[in-house]
Design a protein around this motif. Sequence first.
Motif, PDB file in Angstrom:
ATOM      1  N   LEU A 267       0.898  -1.277   0.079  1.00 51.50           N
ATOM      2  CA  LEU A 267       0.064   0.046  -0.140  1.00 51.50           C
ATOM      3  C   LEU A 267       0.967   1.358  -0.235  1.00 51.50           C
ATOM      4  O   LEU A 267       1.988   1.239   0.869  1.00 51.50           O
ATOM      5  N   GLY A 268       0.581   2.259  -0.814  1.00 50.83           N
ATOM      6  CA  GLY A 268       1.509   3.381  -0.978  1.00 50.83           C
ATOM      7  C   GLY A 268       2.298   3.482  -2.044  1.00 50.83           C
ATOM      8  O   GLY A 268       2.943   4.407  -2.503  1.00 50.83           O
ATOM      9  N   SER A 269       2.512   2.236  -2.735  1.00 46.62           N
ATOM     10  CA  SER A 269       3.666   1.897  -3.753  1.00 46.62           C
ATOM     11  C   SER A 269       2.988   1.715  -5.143  1.00 46.62           C
ATOM     12  O   SER A 269       1.923   0.871  -5.220  1.00 46.62           O
ATOM     13  N   PHE A 270       3.622   2.171  -6.355  1.00 51.23           N
ATOM     14  CA  PHE A 270       2.903   1.926  -7.352  1.00 51.23           C
ATOM     15  C   PHE A 270       3.497   0.569  -8.090  1.00 51.23           C
ATOM     16  O   PHE A 270       3.224  -0.188  -8.975  1.00 51.23           O
ATOM     17  N   PHE A 271       4.739   0.137  -7.318  1.00 51.69           N
ATOM     18  CA  PHE A 271       5.371  -0.947  -7.791  1.00 51.69           C
ATOM     19  C   PHE A 271       5.142  -2.051  -7.243  1.00 51.69           C
ATOM     20  O   PHE A 271       4.855  -2.180  -5.751  1.00 51.69           O
ATOM     21  N   LYS A 272       5.195  -3.456  -7.609  1.00 50.99           N
ATOM     22  CA  LYS A 272       4.939  -4.538  -7.080  1.00 50.99           C
ATOM     23  C   LYS A 272       6.454  -5.245  -6.569  1.00 50.99           C
ATOM     24  O   LYS A 272       7.098  -5.013  -7.117  1.00 50.99           O
ATOM     25  N   LYS A 273       6.280  -6.057  -5.562  1.00 48.72           N
ATOM     26  CA  LYS A 273       7.557  -6.896  -5.287  1.00 48.72           C
ATOM     27  C   LYS A 273       7.270  -8.435  -5.087  1.00 48.72           C
ATOM     28  O   LYS A 273       6.041  -8.615  -5.149  1.00 48.72           O
ATOM     29  N   LYS A 274       8.180  -9.201  -5.005  1.00 54.83           N
ATOM     30  CA  LYS A 274       8.052 -10.661  -5.036  1.00 54.83           C
ATOM     31  C   LYS A 274       7.199 -10.938  -3.476  1.00 54.83           C
ATOM     32  O   LYS A 274       7.652 -10.621  -2.583  1.00 54.83           O
ATOM     33  N   THR A 275       6.523 -11.843  -3.698  1.00 52.19           N
ATOM     34  CA  THR A 275       5.898 -12.393  -2.763  1.00 52.19           C
ATOM     35  C   THR A 275       6.543 -13.552  -1.848  1.00 52.19           C
ATOM     36  O   THR A 275       7.023 -14.576  -2.523  1.00 52.19           O
ATOM     37  N   LEU A 276       6.682 -13.362  -0.523  1.00 52.24           N
ATOM     38  CA  LEU A 276       7.589 -14.312   0.083  1.00 52.24           C
ATOM     39  C   LEU A 276       6.705 -15.620   0.474  1.00 52.24           C
ATOM     40  O   LEU A 276       5.538 -15.376   0.735  1.00 52.24           O
ATOM     41  N   MET A 277       7.507 -16.704   0.449  1.00 49.33           N
ATOM     42  CA  MET A 277       6.678 -18.039   1.010  1.00 49.33           C
ATOM     43  C   MET A 277       6.270 -17.922   2.682  1.00 49.33           C
ATOM     44  O   MET A 277       6.994 -17.149   3.363  1.00 49.33           O
ATOM     45  N   PHE A 278       5.162 -18.215   2.940  1.00 50.49           N
ATOM     46  CA  PHE A 278       4.481 -17.903   4.346  1.00 50.49           C
ATOM     47  C   PHE A 278       4.761 -16.331   4.524  1.00 50.49           C
ATOM     48  O   PHE A 278       4.931 -15.982   5.854  1.00 50.49           O
ATOM     49  N   ASN A 279       4.703 -15.452   3.420  1.00 49.23           N
ATOM     50  CA  ASN A 279       4.699 -13.988   3.821  1.00 49.23           C
ATOM     51  C   ASN A 279       5.842 -13.564   4.586  1.00 49.23           C
ATOM     52  O   ASN A 279       5.869 -12.606   5.246  1.00 49.23           O
ATOM     53  N   GLY A 280       7.044 -14.485   4.363  1.00 47.93           N
ATOM     54  CA  GLY A 280       8.243 -14.161   5.080  1.00 47.93           C
ATOM     55  C   GLY A 280       8.520 -14.741   6.326  1.00 47.93           C
ATOM     56  O   GLY A 280       9.633 -14.402   7.046  1.00 47.93           O
ATOM     57  N   TYR A 281       7.880 -15.552   6.870  1.00 54.58           N
ATOM     58  CA  TYR A 281       7.856 -16.327   8.320  1.00 54.58           C
ATOM     59  C   TYR A 281       7.937 -17.775   7.902  1.00 54.58           C
ATOM     60  O   TYR A 281       7.687 -18.556   8.859  1.00 54.58           O
ATOM     61  N   GLU A 282       8.673 -18.155   6.820  1.00 51.00           N
ATOM     62  CA  GLU A 282       8.923 -19.630   6.480  1.00 51.00           C
ATOM     63  C   GLU A 282       9.705 -20.300   7.616  1.00 51.00           C
ATOM     64  O   GLU A 282       9.511 -21.520   7.877  1.00 51.00           O
ATOM     65  N   ASN A 283      10.635 -19.802   7.959  1.00 56.70           N
ATOM     66  CA  ASN A 283      11.690 -20.206   9.127  1.00 56.70           C
ATOM     67  C   ASN A 283      10.757 -20.592  10.341  1.00 56.70           C
ATOM     68  O   ASN A 283      11.116 -21.466  11.106  1.00 56.70           O
ATOM     69  N   GLU A 284       9.681 -19.631  10.652  1.00 57.19           N
ATOM     70  CA  GLU A 284       8.948 -19.985  11.929  1.00 57.19           C
ATOM     71  C   GLU A 284       7.976 -21.057  11.699  1.00 57.19           C
ATOM     72  O   GLU A 284       7.591 -21.547  12.789  1.00 57.19           O
ATOM     73  N   VAL A 285       7.514 -21.143  10.622  1.00 53.56           N
ATOM     74  CA  VAL A 285       6.032 -21.819  10.618  1.00 53.56           C
ATOM     75  C   VAL A 285       6.362 -22.854   9.496  1.00 53.56           C
ATOM     76  O   VAL A 285       5.145 -23.756   9.626  1.00 53.56           O
ATOM     77  N   ALA A 286       7.228 -22.985   8.730  1.00 52.95           N
ATOM     78  CA  ALA A 286       7.043 -24.423   7.855  1.00 52.95           C
ATOM     79  C   ALA A 286       7.056 -25.506   8.463  1.00 52.95           C
ATOM     80  O   ALA A 286       6.337 -26.467   7.661  1.00 52.95           O
ATOM     81  N   SER A 287       7.645 -25.721   9.442  1.00 48.53           N
ATOM     82  CA  SER A 287       7.526 -26.838  10.062  1.00 48.53           C
ATOM     83  C   SER A 287       6.131 -27.263  10.594  1.00 48.53           C
ATOM     84  O   SER A 287       5.951 -28.854  10.724  1.00 48.53           O
ATOM     85  N   LEU A 288       5.194 -26.434  10.555  1.00 50.70           N
ATOM     86  CA  LEU A 288       3.716 -26.815  10.882  1.00 50.70           C
ATOM     87  C   LEU A 288       3.110 -27.755   9.853  1.00 50.70           C
ATOM     88  O   LEU A 288       2.257 -28.477  10.084  1.00 50.70           O
ATOM     89  N   TYR A 289       3.764 -27.615   8.641  1.00 50.33           N
ATOM     90  CA  TYR A 289       3.047 -28.227   7.478  1.00 50.33           C
ATOM     91  C   TYR A 289       3.939 -29.082   6.922  1.00 50.33           C
ATOM     92  O   TYR A 289       3.710 -29.401   5.564  1.00 50.33           O
ATOM     93  N   LYS A 290       4.967 -29.932   7.613  1.00 50.95           N
ATOM     94  CA  LYS A 290       6.031 -30.813   7.171  1.00 50.95           C
ATOM     95  C   LYS A 290       5.188 -31.908   6.567  1.00 50.95           C
ATOM     96  O   LYS A 290       4.338 -32.552   7.170  1.00 50.95           O
ATOM     97  N   GLY A 291       5.518 -32.301   5.288  1.00 51.95           N
ATOM     98  CA  GLY A 291       4.762 -33.516   4.555  1.00 51.95           C
ATOM     99  C   GLY A 291       3.357 -33.300   4.031  1.00 51.95           C
ATOM    100  O   GLY A 291       2.797 -34.097   3.454  1.00 51.95           O
ATOM    101  N   MET A 292       2.876 -31.913   4.028  1.00 52.20           N
ATOM    102  CA  MET A 292       1.895 -31.809   3.532  1.00 52.20           C
ATOM    103  C   MET A 292       1.934 -31.251   2.197  1.00 52.20           C
ATOM    104  O   MET A 292       2.859 -30.610   1.917  1.00 52.20           O
ATOM    105  N   ASP A 293       0.926 -31.388   1.363  1.00 50.57           N
ATOM    106  CA  ASP A 293       0.870 -30.811  -0.224  1.00 50.57           C
ATOM    107  C   ASP A 293       0.280 -29.592   0.066  1.00 50.57           C
ATOM    108  O   ASP A 293      -0.929 -29.551   0.006  1.00 50.57           O
ATOM    109  N   LEU A 294       1.037 -28.613  -0.095  1.00 48.47           N
ATOM    110  CA  LEU A 294       0.819 -27.079   0.087  1.00 48.47           C
ATOM    111  C   LEU A 294       0.122 -26.575  -1.216  1.00 48.47           C
ATOM    112  O   LEU A 294      -0.450 -25.549  -0.988  1.00 48.47           O
ATOM    113  N   LYS A 295       0.039 -27.344  -2.261  1.00 53.24           N
ATOM    114  CA  LYS A 295      -0.903 -26.667  -3.520  1.00 53.24           C
ATOM    115  C   LYS A 295      -2.156 -27.475  -3.030  1.00 53.24           C
ATOM    116  O   LYS A 295      -3.225 -26.747  -3.502  1.00 53.24           O
TER     117      LYS A 295
END
Length: 298
Positions: A267-295
Motif C-alpha cells: 500500500l502506498g507504492s505503485f510497484f509490485k514486489k516478489k511475494t515471500l513464502m509464508f509471507n516471510g515467516y517460512e523459518n518460523e512456521v514451515a515445520s507446521l506443514y511438514k509432509g503436507m501438499d501445500l498446493k
Amino acid sequence: MRLTENHVTDENLYLNRRQFVKGMTATGLIGIPFIANALDFSKNQNYQEKLKLTDPEHALHYNNFYELGTSKEDPFRNADKLKTDGWQVVIEGECAKPQTFDMDDLLKLEQEERIYRFRCVEGWSMVVPWIGFPLSKLLSKVEPNSKAKYVEFISIEDPNLPGQRFRVLDWPYREGLRMDEAMHPLTFMATGIYGESLPNQNGAPIRLVVPWKYGFKSSKSIVKIRLVEKQPLSSWMVATPSEYGFYSNVNPNVSHPRWSQAKERPLGSFFKKKTLMFNGYENEVASLYKGMDLKKNF
C-alpha cells in the motif's frame, strides 16, 4: 527473514507515529471518532523488525471489513456504526474452564507491540505495528482439553451494520485455525495499531492476526472463540469453496483463480514486489506443514 536496506524504516517516522496519526486527525484526514486512546504497551524486541511501516493513512483507510461494506473505503466511512461498548469475548467448547472476558480483562494481559507483514489474497500488502498479546496466553486461561484440535473464531453479528443487511456472506463471519497454529508464538490477538487502540475499521476492539496467512484469515471484531474437535468451516470456504481453502497460507506458487500470488503491491507504492513464502515467516512456521501438499491444502 533476511532483510535488505530498502526494508529499513526511517527512524523519525517510526518514533513519531502517534504524532503523525494525531496530526492527520487535526487536519481531517482521519475522523476523530476512529482514533482511540493510546495503549500502555512494551515493544517486544523479538518482533521489532526493521521493516518499512505502511503510512497510517493507507492502513487505516484501505480495508476489507464486509460487515461495514464491500468497498475498501466503506469500513472507514461506516466505522461509527460498529458499537463496541461493553464488548465481551466468550471462550467455550473443549476446555476445562470456559469463560467470558470483558475487554478490561483482555487489556490486563500484558500488551506488546509487534511489527508484522500483512498480505491480502487480492495482491496488496502492508507492514503495521500491532499491539496486543499472543493468542496462546488467552487460550491457556481456559485450559483446552485433548479433544481441542481446532479453534473457531466468530465475529460480531448485528443487523444494524450496513454490510450485514446484505447476504454477501453467511453472517456471522467465521474462521478457524488448527490448534498448533493457534498456539504458535506468532499468532496474535490485536487490541491496537500505531500506538493507539484499534480503530473500528480495522476490527475493533479485538481481532486476530496470523501474519503468515492471507488477511481474510485474521478475523475482526471477535465475540466468540470455540475450541472444537472437528475442522470448522470458514465463511469464505462456505461462500466460494473452489477459491478458498482452510489453511490460506501465503504461497506465491499457488494462484487464486482471480489473483496471481507471485507478486504483491505494498500500500502506498505503485510497484509490485516478489511475494515471500509464508509471507516471510517460512523459518518460523514451515515445520507446521511438514509432509503436507501445500498446493492441495491451500
